[in-house]
Design a protein around this motif. Structure first.
Motif, PDB file in Angstrom:
ATOM      1  N   ASN A   1      86.510  54.945  66.608  1.00  0.00           N
ATOM      2  CA  ASN A   1      87.851  55.341  67.029  1.00  0.00           C
ATOM      3  C   ASN A   1      88.872  54.210  67.115  1.00  0.00           C
ATOM      4  O   ASN A   1      89.879  54.353  67.783  1.00  0.00           O
ATOM      5  N   CYS A   2      88.607  53.071  66.478  1.00  0.00           N
ATOM      6  CA  CYS A   2      89.578  51.984  66.579  1.00  0.00           C
ATOM      7  C   CYS A   2      90.565  52.014  65.410  1.00  0.00           C
ATOM      8  O   CYS A   2      91.465  51.194  65.340  1.00  0.00           O
ATOM      9  N   GLY A   3      90.377  52.958  64.483  1.00  0.00           N
ATOM     10  CA  GLY A   3      91.340  53.099  63.396  1.00  0.00           C
ATOM     11  C   GLY A   3      90.879  52.538  62.062  1.00  0.00           C
ATOM     12  O   GLY A   3      91.692  52.296  61.185  1.00  0.00           O
ATOM     13  N   LYS A   4      89.574  52.361  61.887  1.00  0.00           N
ATOM     14  CA  LYS A   4      89.067  51.815  60.613  1.00  0.00           C
ATOM     15  C   LYS A   4      89.440  52.709  59.446  1.00  0.00           C
ATOM     16  O   LYS A   4      89.939  52.246  58.417  1.00  0.00           O
ATOM     17  N   THR A   5      89.195  54.005  59.619  1.00  0.00           N
ATOM     18  CA  THR A   5      89.460  54.918  58.516  1.00  0.00           C
ATOM     19  C   THR A   5      90.953  55.011  58.225  1.00  0.00           C
ATOM     20  O   THR A   5      91.370  55.038  57.071  1.00  0.00           O
ATOM     21  N   THR A   6      91.752  55.017  59.267  1.00  0.00           N
ATOM     22  CA  THR A   6      93.202  55.066  59.067  1.00  0.00           C
ATOM     23  C   THR A   6      93.655  53.836  58.280  1.00  0.00           C
ATOM     24  O   THR A   6      94.456  53.935  57.349  1.00  0.00           O
TER      25      THR A   6
ATOM     26  N   VAL B   1      90.197  61.471  59.512  1.00  0.00           N
ATOM     27  CA  VAL B   1      90.495  60.638  60.665  1.00  0.00           C
ATOM     28  C   VAL B   1      90.553  61.574  61.861  1.00  0.00           C
ATOM     29  O   VAL B   1      91.042  62.666  61.751  1.00  0.00           O
ATOM     30  N   ALA B   2      90.015  61.192  62.988  1.00  0.00           N
ATOM     31  CA  ALA B   2      90.184  62.035  64.166  1.00  0.00           C
ATOM     32  C   ALA B   2      90.126  61.171  65.396  1.00  0.00           C
ATOM     33  O   ALA B   2      89.522  60.108  65.384  1.00  0.00           O
TER      34      ALA B   2
ATOM     35  N   ASN C   1      94.397  46.104  65.485  1.00  0.00           N
ATOM     36  CA  ASN C   1      95.077  47.358  65.169  1.00  0.00           C
ATOM     37  C   ASN C   1      95.740  47.984  66.402  1.00  0.00           C
ATOM     38  O   ASN C   1      95.499  47.551  67.519  1.00  0.00           O
TER      39      ASN C   1
ATOM     40  N   ASP D   1     101.260  49.049  67.652  1.00  0.00           N
ATOM     41  CA  ASP D   1     102.385  49.900  68.092  1.00  0.00           C
ATOM     42  C   ASP D   1     102.153  50.422  69.507  1.00  0.00           C
ATOM     43  O   ASP D   1     103.067  50.470  70.331  1.00  0.00           O
ATOM     44  N   VAL D   2     100.906  50.770  69.811  1.00  0.00           N
ATOM     45  CA  VAL D   2     100.586  51.260  71.153  1.00  0.00           C
ATOM     46  C   VAL D   2     100.758  50.137  72.172  1.00  0.00           C
ATOM     47  O   VAL D   2     101.326  50.328  73.247  1.00  0.00           O
TER      48      VAL D   2
ATOM     49  N   SER E   1      99.413  47.711  62.400  1.00  0.00           N
ATOM     50  CA  SER E   1      99.418  49.084  62.878  1.00  0.00           C
ATOM     51  C   SER E   1      99.094  49.944  61.674  1.00  0.00           C
ATOM     52  O   SER E   1      99.900  50.086  60.761  1.00  0.00           O
ATOM     53  N   ALA E   2      97.869  50.463  61.663  1.00  0.00           N
ATOM     54  CA  ALA E   2      97.421  51.220  60.491  1.00  0.00           C
ATOM     55  C   ALA E   2      98.293  52.442  60.278  1.00  0.00           C
ATOM     56  O   ALA E   2      98.642  52.798  59.158  1.00  0.00           O
ATOM     57  N   ILE E   3      98.676  53.042  61.389  1.00  0.00           N
ATOM     58  CA  ILE E   3      99.388  54.302  61.275  1.00  0.00           C
ATOM     59  C   ILE E   3     100.816  54.081  60.801  1.00  0.00           C
ATOM     60  O   ILE E   3     101.382  54.873  60.070  1.00  0.00           O
TER      61      ILE E   3
ATOM     62  N   ASP F   1      93.854  65.179  67.230  1.00  0.00           N
ATOM     63  CA  ASP F   1      94.539  63.899  67.126  1.00  0.00           C
ATOM     64  C   ASP F   1      95.079  63.429  68.472  1.00  0.00           C
ATOM     65  O   ASP F   1      95.205  62.238  68.709  1.00  0.00           O
TER      66      ASP F   1
ATOM     67  N   LYS G   1      97.310  60.468  72.763  1.00  0.00           N
ATOM     68  CA  LYS G   1      98.339  59.937  71.882  1.00  0.00           C
ATOM     69  C   LYS G   1      99.270  61.062  71.501  1.00  0.00           C
ATOM     70  O   LYS G   1      98.854  62.216  71.459  1.00  0.00           O
TER      71      LYS G   1
HETATM   72  P1  GDP Z   1      87.774  55.202  63.136  1.00  0.00           P
HETATM   73  O1  GDP Z   1      86.833  55.997  63.987  1.00  0.00           O
HETATM   74  O2  GDP Z   1      87.727  53.754  63.491  1.00  0.00           O
HETATM   75  O3  GDP Z   1      87.628  55.452  61.683  1.00  0.00           O
HETATM   76  O4  GDP Z   1      89.244  55.649  63.612  1.00  0.00           O
HETATM   77  P2  GDP Z   1      90.242  56.651  62.892  1.00  0.00           P
HETATM   78  O5  GDP Z   1      90.831  56.003  61.686  1.00  0.00           O
HETATM   79  O6  GDP Z   1      89.553  57.957  62.713  1.00  0.00           O
HETATM   80  O7  GDP Z   1      91.404  56.715  63.966  1.00  0.00           O
HETATM   81  C1  GDP Z   1      91.209  57.114  65.294  1.00  0.00           C
HETATM   82  C2  GDP Z   1      92.513  57.586  65.899  1.00  0.00           C
HETATM   83  O8  GDP Z   1      93.403  56.495  66.073  1.00  0.00           O
HETATM   84  C3  GDP Z   1      93.265  58.600  65.054  1.00  0.00           C
HETATM   85  O9  GDP Z   1      93.805  59.573  65.901  1.00  0.00           O
HETATM   86  C4  GDP Z   1      94.344  57.774  64.389  1.00  0.00           C
HETATM   87  O10 GDP Z   1      95.484  58.563  64.089  1.00  0.00           O
HETATM   88  C5  GDP Z   1      94.648  56.751  65.461  1.00  0.00           C
HETATM   89  N1  GDP Z   1      95.159  55.467  64.935  1.00  0.00           N
HETATM   90  C6  GDP Z   1      94.600  54.689  63.994  1.00  0.00           C
HETATM   91  N2  GDP Z   1      95.340  53.567  63.788  1.00  0.00           N
HETATM   92  C7  GDP Z   1      96.388  53.643  64.635  1.00  0.00           C
HETATM   93  C8  GDP Z   1      97.523  52.781  64.915  1.00  0.00           C
HETATM   94  O11 GDP Z   1      97.720  51.727  64.327  1.00  0.00           O
HETATM   95  N3  GDP Z   1      98.391  53.210  65.867  1.00  0.00           N
HETATM   96  C9  GDP Z   1      98.224  54.384  66.550  1.00  0.00           C
HETATM   97  N4  GDP Z   1      99.123  54.723  67.467  1.00  0.00           N
HETATM   98  N5  GDP Z   1      97.182  55.200  66.319  1.00  0.00           N
HETATM   99  C10 GDP Z   1      96.276  54.842  65.379  1.00  0.00           C
END
Ligand code: GDP
Ligand code: MG
Length: 662
Positions: free
Chosen positions: A17-22, A34-35, A120, A123-124, A150-152, A361, A485
């Motif tokens: 959940n740290c945003g790897k996939t994003t 992504v979730a 990552n 922005d938050v 900020s991946a998003i 999300d 979020k």
């Molecule tokens: P993974 O489990 O590491 O692959 O994480 P995901 O890519 O599935 O992202 C987890 C959540 O974090 C999702 O709800 C994304 O939309 C959110 N997210 C990822 N990157 C960012 C970012 O840079 N900023 C914000 N605000 N949310 C992010």
């Protein structure tokens, strides 16, 4: 040069959940799922990108908390990192919860491989007014490059890629900080032993530490005699030293970390309350249904009108061109009615998926799993098992794959057994059609009760399995709650579009083919084409089986045909129904034609049919996935038999009770 041709390999590694996939999606332009909860990515995925004349092969991995392995997905990641092909590790870190993420970072650093940190969610961090000292932080982490991104919002990506490319030759020694003298002394001795036996090995320090932690896999992969040095497991001291170093880092590098937490706590007091939380969940789901039915049906009405118009137009065109009668029927009654019929449900499906996307999300769905943790624990499953089940509201196939996040094979199989009971989106058209025809204004409530029934049956099954289980396991693994979020519009759009695309693809392939096959088996009989479907092959076979379904009130050959056809994909139950009765999707018309054939078909029969469709054998794609994941035909087939038995028993009960009232 080898690297130049094949590209060099970069792995994205980090906590769940740290945003790897994003980040992976943002850089490679892929659209992986992504979730906002842990455990979504269960396989490593590759993608590539060209930057500054270099080709990078990026690898997205399942999230991990540490390099000690317990679950399948954790093994996937660990094996991927230890693999020598990986030239740079990108440690993706959720900057808004730095403290929790650094434990893995310290372990990665000990590997002594080139590491770049993608800090990552900046922005938050900014939004909350937190501040991170970007000079001191790398100083305390072996001077690795740390790039805020900020991946998003797609910020900082180029700098990250630049850092990755320029860091690939970097050498790190793998010593982030020093353990106690006693442990450091042992580490040096073990490093010497390791290097003597495996001179080319790059992660000597890491292995030495793992030996001290008594890690079995490391022993298996690199057997060395350490008996002279290691006399017990030092894992507790090692973990403690890491945490105290993390404390130091946080003290020196993170400022204003409080802020927003109070608000989250207040909301969570309600949403994760053991009783009120479940109540809230049901209320929210009920609201989603209400929307699906009111708004969805409203739009669906227009699509139906269009479909009828289209079907009439094609009909006249074909007659005008003097196309053979059977072909006309195949095209109009088979394909257009079948595939078109399914497409009219698109509005309902889209609304369901928008709602699911927002709930996922925002971080709400993990609260649901958290609330369920207590109940699941009593059923001998961890709360984690509820996450795949929630995914099952969308589609059972990824839900079954998500069981990889569970610790033991037993947990996995049990969850695979019960996940198909969750109403997937393909079952929605069945509920919409039947409840709309037979329950009028109560339709949303009836459909909603199917969802609840599915959850209850799943939980009950787990309960029974646990009662009969002699070796009960105690699962006390708490789910971590991600931050709330504001749902991101882009993520939702991607999510919904992916699902809609799947749905359209399914309509164009599986359902298209199924419609044609259904048409043929209904129009061909022992003596060639038949005028009445009741003389067809399908009818003959189905009439033979139908009496078996008498206790459920489903002893009609049309229903048997629809149920069989529905194994290809659940929507096909609706398709076959329409093709069988009247070819007219408009509620009233279909209802009238059913009544014309079976005057005694009442709401009780309809209810029983919905229950049967909810519970019986999942679709072929799901069966194949269960087989693949369980690696056992025996398990897969017994699961199917079990599901049919449950469907049979429950729809019989529901039918007989309902028959008293209707
Ligand atoms: P993974 O489990 O590491 O692959 O994480 P995901 O890519 O599935 O992202 C987890 C959540 O974090 C999702 O709800 C994304 O939309 C959110 N997210 C990822 N990157 C960012 C970012 O840079 N900023 C914000 N605000 N949310 C992010
Ligand atoms: Mg992921």
């Amino acid at each position: 040069m080898r690297e130049h041709q094949n590209g060099f390999h970069v792995a994205f590694v980090g906590n769940p959940n740290c945003g790897k996939t994003t980040l992976f999606n943002a850089i490679t332009g892929s659209k992986l799922k992504v979730a906002n909860w842990p455990g979504v990515t269960v396989e490593k995925k590759e993608g590539s990108v060209e930057f500054e004349d270099e080709k990078l092969i990026l690898i997205d991995t399942p999230g991990i908390y540490s390099l000690s392995t317990y679950t399948i997905e954790e093994k996937v990641t660990r094996n991927c990192i230890l693999d020598d092909d990986i030239e740079v590790i990108v440690n993706v870190v959720d900057a808004s919860s730095l403290e929790r993420n650094l434990y893995l970072t310290l372990q990665l650093l000990e590997l002594g491989k080139p590491i770049v940190m993608a800090l990552n969610m900046m922005d938050v961090v900014e939004e909350r007014g937190m501040e991170i000292d970007l000079h001191r932080l790398p100083e305390m982490l072996c001077d690795i490059p740390i790039v805020p991104v900020s991946a998003i919002k797609k910020r900082g990506l180029d700098i990250l890629l630049h850092a990755i490319i320029h860091h690939k030759e970097a050498v790190t020694l793998g010593q982030v900080f020093s353990y106690s003298d006693d442990i450091e002394d042992k580490i040096s001795k073990l490093e010497v032993i390791m290097q003597a036996k495996y001179p080319n090995h790059s992660s000597a320090r890491w292995h030495a530490i793992k030996f001290l932690e008594d890690d079995e896999e490391v022993y298996e992969e690199h057997p060395v005699d350490v008996s002279g040095v290691v006399n017990k497991s030092y894992s507790r001291q090692i973990i403690q030293s890491k945490y105290s170093y993390i404390d130091d880092i946080i003290k020196e590098c993170l400022f204003n970390k409080s802020a927003k937490e109070a608000k989250t706590d207040k909301i969570d007091a309600l949403l994760t309350h053991p009783v009120l939380g479940i109540f809230c969940f049901l209320l929210i789901m009920a609201f989603v249904f209400f929307l699906t039915f009111t708004l969805g049906d409203f739009i669906k009405g227009f699509l139906e009108m269009f479909l009828e118009y289209f079907s009439n137009a094609v009909s006249s065109l074909l007659s005008f061109a003097s196309v053979a009668g059977w072909l006309q029927s195949l095209i109009v009654d088979g394909i257009i009615a079948g595939v078109g019929g399914i497409l009219t449900f698109l509005p309902n499906i889209i609304i369901l998926f928008i709602a699911l996307a927002i709930l996922e999300d925002s971080g709400y769905m993990s609260r649901v799993a958290y609330v369920m943790d207590g109940i699941m624990g009593k059923l001998g499953l961890s709360g984690k098992a509820f996450l795949p089940m929630i995914l099952g509201f969308g589609c059972t196939v990824p839900a079954i794959m998500a069981t990889r996040a569970l610790e033991t094979p037993k947990d996995r199989r049990r969850t695979m057994l019960i996940t198909p009971f969750m109403s997937c989106s393909a079952r929605l058209p069945i509920y919409v059609l039947l409840s709309g025809m037979f329950f009028g204004k109560w339709a949303p409530l009836v459909s909603f009760s199917m969802y609840v029934l599915g959850i209850l049956v799943a939980l009950l099954t787990a309960f029974v399995a646990n009662v009969f289980d002699k070796k009960k396991n105690c699962n006390n693994l708490l789910i971590e709650l991600p931050e709330y979020k504001r749902p991101n519009l882009r993520s939702i759009r991607v999510y919904v579009w992916n699902k809609v695309k799947d749905y359209l693809t399914k309509a164009g392939t599986t359902i298209f083919i199924a419609s044609i096959i259904v048409w043929f088996v209904l129009n061909l009989g022992p003596h060639g084409f038949v005028t009445e479907a009741s003389g067809s092959f399908a009818a003959l076979a189905a009439k033979f089986i139908a009496p078996v379904l008498k206790p459920c009130g489903l002893n009609m050959w049309e229903i048997v045909v629809a149920l069989f056809a529905g194994i290809s994909a659940k929507e096909v139950v609706v398709t076959s129904f329409t093709v069988l009765f009247s070819n007219n999707l408009e509620g009233a018309g279909l209802l009238e034609s059913i009544k014309a054939v079976y005057p005694s078909f009442t709401s009780a029969n309809a209810l029983s049919l919905m229950v049967f469709c909810l519970l019986y054998t999942p679709c072929l794609a799901t069966i194949a996935t269960i087989k693949k994941e369980s690696e056992s035909w025996k398990f897969t087939s017994s699961a199917m038999v079990f599901q049919i038995a449950v469907a049979y028993a429950l729809s019989a009960i529901v039918y007989n009770i309902a028959a008293i009232f209707f």
